[in-house]
Design a protein around this motif. Structure first.
Motif, PDB file in Angstrom:
ATOM      1  N   LYS A 151       0.823  -1.210   0.000  1.00 15.69           N
ATOM      2  CA  LYS A 151       0.000   0.000   0.000  1.00 15.69           C
ATOM      3  C   LYS A 151       0.857   1.260   0.000  1.00 15.69           C
ATOM      4  N   SER A 152       2.084   1.154   0.535  1.00 12.63           N
ATOM      5  CA  SER A 152       2.979   2.310   0.601  1.00 12.63           C
ATOM      6  C   SER A 152       4.301   1.959  -0.064  1.00 12.63           C
ATOM      7  N   LEU A 153       4.687   2.752  -1.056  1.00 13.76           N
ATOM      8  CA  LEU A 153       5.853   2.439  -1.882  1.00 13.76           C
ATOM      9  C   LEU A 153       6.725   3.677  -2.043  1.00 13.76           C
ATOM     10  N   LEU A 154       8.031   3.492  -1.931  1.00 13.06           N
ATOM     11  CA  LEU A 154       9.015   4.556  -2.136  1.00 13.06           C
ATOM     12  C   LEU A 154       9.983   4.116  -3.222  1.00 13.06           C
ATOM     13  N   ILE A 155      10.048   4.869  -4.307  1.00 11.50           N
ATOM     14  CA  ILE A 155      10.972   4.558  -5.399  1.00 11.50           C
ATOM     15  C   ILE A 155      12.144   5.530  -5.321  1.00 11.50           C
ATOM     16  N   GLN A 156      13.362   5.009  -5.269  1.00  9.63           N
ATOM     17  CA  GLN A 156      14.526   5.882  -5.157  1.00  9.63           C
ATOM     18  C   GLN A 156      15.671   5.370  -6.015  1.00  9.63           C
ATOM     19  N   ASN A 157      16.705   6.213  -6.129  1.00 15.13           N
ATOM     20  CA  ASN A 157      17.876   5.888  -6.952  1.00 15.13           C
ATOM     21  C   ASN A 157      17.466   5.499  -8.364  1.00 15.13           C
ATOM     22  N   SER A 158      16.551   6.263  -8.924  1.00 14.22           N
ATOM     23  CA  SER A 158      16.008   5.953 -10.247  1.00 14.22           C
ATOM     24  C   SER A 158      15.809   7.258 -11.026  1.00 14.22           C
ATOM     25  N   THR A 159      15.691   7.128 -12.336  1.00 10.46           N
ATOM     26  CA  THR A 159      15.406   8.274 -13.204  1.00 10.46           C
ATOM     27  C   THR A 159      14.233   7.931 -14.104  1.00 10.46           C
ATOM     28  N   ILE A 160      13.133   8.689 -13.940  1.00 10.21           N
ATOM     29  CA  ILE A 160      11.922   8.432 -14.720  1.00 10.21           C
ATOM     30  C   ILE A 160      11.389   9.790 -15.189  1.00 10.21           C
ATOM     31  N   PRO A 161      11.812  10.266 -16.353  1.00  7.41           N
ATOM     32  CA  PRO A 161      11.434  11.618 -16.816  1.00  7.41           C
ATOM     33  C   PRO A 161       9.934  11.850 -16.943  1.00  7.41           C
ATOM     34  N   HIS A 188      13.087  13.005  -6.087  1.00  8.99           N
ATOM     35  CA  HIS A 188      14.432  12.914  -6.672  1.00  8.99           C
ATOM     36  C   HIS A 188      14.515  11.902  -7.830  1.00  8.99           C
ATOM     37  N   LEU A 189      13.505  11.848  -8.665  1.00  6.32           N
ATOM     38  CA  LEU A 189      13.542  10.925  -9.812  1.00  6.32           C
ATOM     39  C   LEU A 189      13.712  11.661 -11.137  1.00  6.32           C
ATOM     40  N   LYS A 190      13.978  12.975 -11.073  1.00  8.50           N
ATOM     41  CA  LYS A 190      14.151  13.802 -12.272  1.00  8.50           C
ATOM     42  C   LYS A 190      12.926  13.759 -13.176  1.00  8.50           C
ATOM     43  N   ILE A 191      11.757  13.698 -12.556  1.00 12.33           N
ATOM     44  CA  ILE A 191      10.499  13.691 -13.308  1.00 12.33           C
ATOM     45  C   ILE A 191      10.265  15.070 -13.906  1.00 12.33           C
ATOM     46  N   GLU A 192       9.936  15.120 -15.183  1.00  8.98           N
ATOM     47  CA  GLU A 192       9.640  16.371 -15.873  1.00  8.98           C
ATOM     48  C   GLU A 192       8.151  16.498 -16.192  1.00  8.98           C
ATOM     49  N   GLN A 193       7.504  15.378 -16.455  1.00  8.97           N
ATOM     50  CA  GLN A 193       6.076  15.352 -16.768  1.00  8.97           C
ATOM     51  C   GLN A 193       5.370  14.420 -15.795  1.00  8.97           C
ATOM     52  N   LEU A 194       4.309  14.939 -15.161  1.00  6.00           N
ATOM     53  CA  LEU A 194       3.543  14.134 -14.211  1.00  6.00           C
ATOM     54  C   LEU A 194       2.095  14.065 -14.667  1.00  6.00           C
ATOM     55  N   GLN A 195       1.627  12.848 -14.872  1.00  4.50           N
ATOM     56  CA  GLN A 195       0.225  12.622 -15.240  1.00  4.50           C
ATOM     57  C   GLN A 195      -0.429  11.809 -14.135  1.00  4.50           C
ATOM     58  N   ASN A 246      11.807  17.271  -7.869  1.00  3.31           N
ATOM     59  CA  ASN A 246      11.918  16.798  -9.237  1.00  3.31           C
ATOM     60  C   ASN A 246      12.076  17.997 -10.166  1.00  3.31           C
ATOM     61  N   HIS A 247      11.816  17.788 -11.455  1.00  2.96           N
ATOM     62  CA  HIS A 247      11.889  18.867 -12.446  1.00  2.96           C
ATOM     63  C   HIS A 247      10.535  19.038 -13.122  1.00  2.96           C
TER      64      HIS A 247
END
Length: 348
Positions: free
Chosen positions: A55-65, A85-92, A107-108
């Motif tokens: 139910k609770s998830l933390l994604i780290q040390n990754s790059t997902i624009p 800190h995933l360098k996300i540029e677009q969030l949907q 993020n970005h």
């Protein structure tokens, strides 16, 4: 014909033997505050990978624009998600109907797309590159919204009009020069509003209906006066005014009202090139309210009151019409009872 056969054989070979992107099965490498930690996720493998049904998830040390529907479809059980800190540029925000809390800060993110009908309650988007947040208006279940440390310059307060459960709204450390108010905005649950460290030169809160607002921070702006003395916030208990360019005459009247309402301010101006008034610096030649701007502001409030009266009058008219119909029905029923009574007496 031979050429066509060779082409078909080549296509079959490529489809059969060309290696594709391998699917990855991710497991929790650690736990942080009850969050299952997933590491080293790539944008390429995300759509074909499997994740723990947590139910609770933390994604780290990754790059997902780009993080959106394709990614959320792989996380159908997640209610709380951290993607800092995933360098996300677009969030949907789509295909995440169970999601209640999302941390997507640091993020970005400069582009937002939000589907309607989501049950999201807590959204953290601070420390990004947002210039427009109008897409968030469909998140009507939000209780906490963090938009500080972005690149917002002009904001329409109507963006939040549908968020009747919103309690905390942070907009500090943006580049805000104006907050537009085109019509009355009712945020009945809002308790804390942070607008400090922007570039606001004026602020008209006359059409802001926030009956539960307890804390308002206006510090570190370019304000010389406000269009009201904040009577529209009856529950206000803490107001931060330091580090602005207040007109001394206006500030004097404001402080009188703050003291009569026992509204506190916890910080003071450390330095002052003007006059220090009740620990807040002001300028004797500071910007004074423009009568024309005040007239326009009051006209908007009068228009809103007129609309409210019009709505009330329509309700009164509807009630009167309903009463007339009931009276008519009563008289018609009485007439029939009288006829029946007369008929009964004749038979007797």
């Amino acid at each position: 014909m031979k050429l066509l056969q060779k082409l078909l054989i080549t296509m079959v070979y490529l489809a059969t033997f060309q290696p594709g992107i391998p699917a990855t099965s991710y497991n929790c490498t650690d736990h942080f505050k009850n969050y299952c930690v997933i590491e080293n996720v790539t944008a390429e493998t995300f759509p074909t990978s499997t994740f723990p049904e947590e139910k609770s998830l933390l994604i780290q040390n990754s790059t997902i624009p780009a993080f959106g529907e394709e990614q959320f479809l792989q996380l159908p059980t997640v209610e709380n998600l951290m993607i800092h800190h995933l360098k996300i540029e677009q969030l949907q925000l789509a295909a995440c109907n169970l999601l209640s809390t999302l941390f997507a800060s640091y993020n970005h993110i400069s582009e937002l797309d939000v589907a309607e009908g989501l049950a999201l309650r807590n959204l953290h988007l601070y420390q990004n590159l947002l210039r427009n947040v109008s897409a968030l208006r469909v998140l009507t279940e939000l209780e906490q919204l963090y938009l500080n440390d972005n690149l917002l310059e002009v904001l329409d307060i109507d963006t939040f009009a549908g968020m009747k459960n919103l309690k905390i709204l942070t907009l500090h450390r943006n580049l805000l020069t104006a907050i537009d108010t085109k019509q009355a905005v009712n945020l009945p649950s809002l308790e804390s509003l942070f607008l400090q460290h922007n570039q606001l030169t004026y602020l008209d809160t006359g059409l802001w209906k926030m009956p539960a607002l307890k804390k308002l921070d206006l510090s570190s702006n370019e304000l010389g006066f406000l269009f009201t003395f904040l009577e529209e916030f009856p529950a206000l208990r803490t107001l931060e005014l330091h580090d602005n360019k207040w007109n001394c005459a206006w500030l004097g009247k404001m402080v009188e009202r703050l003291e009569s309402r026992e509204i506190q301010h916890s910080q003071m101006d450390a330095t002052c090139d003007g006059v220090l008034f009740s620990s807040v610096c002001c300028l004797t030649d500071g910007a004074a309210p423009d009568p024309m701007m005040l007239l326009i502001s009051r006209t908007a409030i009068v228009d809103d009151l007129h609309d409210q009266l019009g709505n009330q009058q329509r309700k009164v008219d509807d009630l009167e019409e309903s009463q007339r119909k009931q009276t008519h029905s009563y008289k018609e029923m009485q007439r029939k009872i009288d006829q029946l009574d007369a008929l009964c007496r004749g038979e007797l």
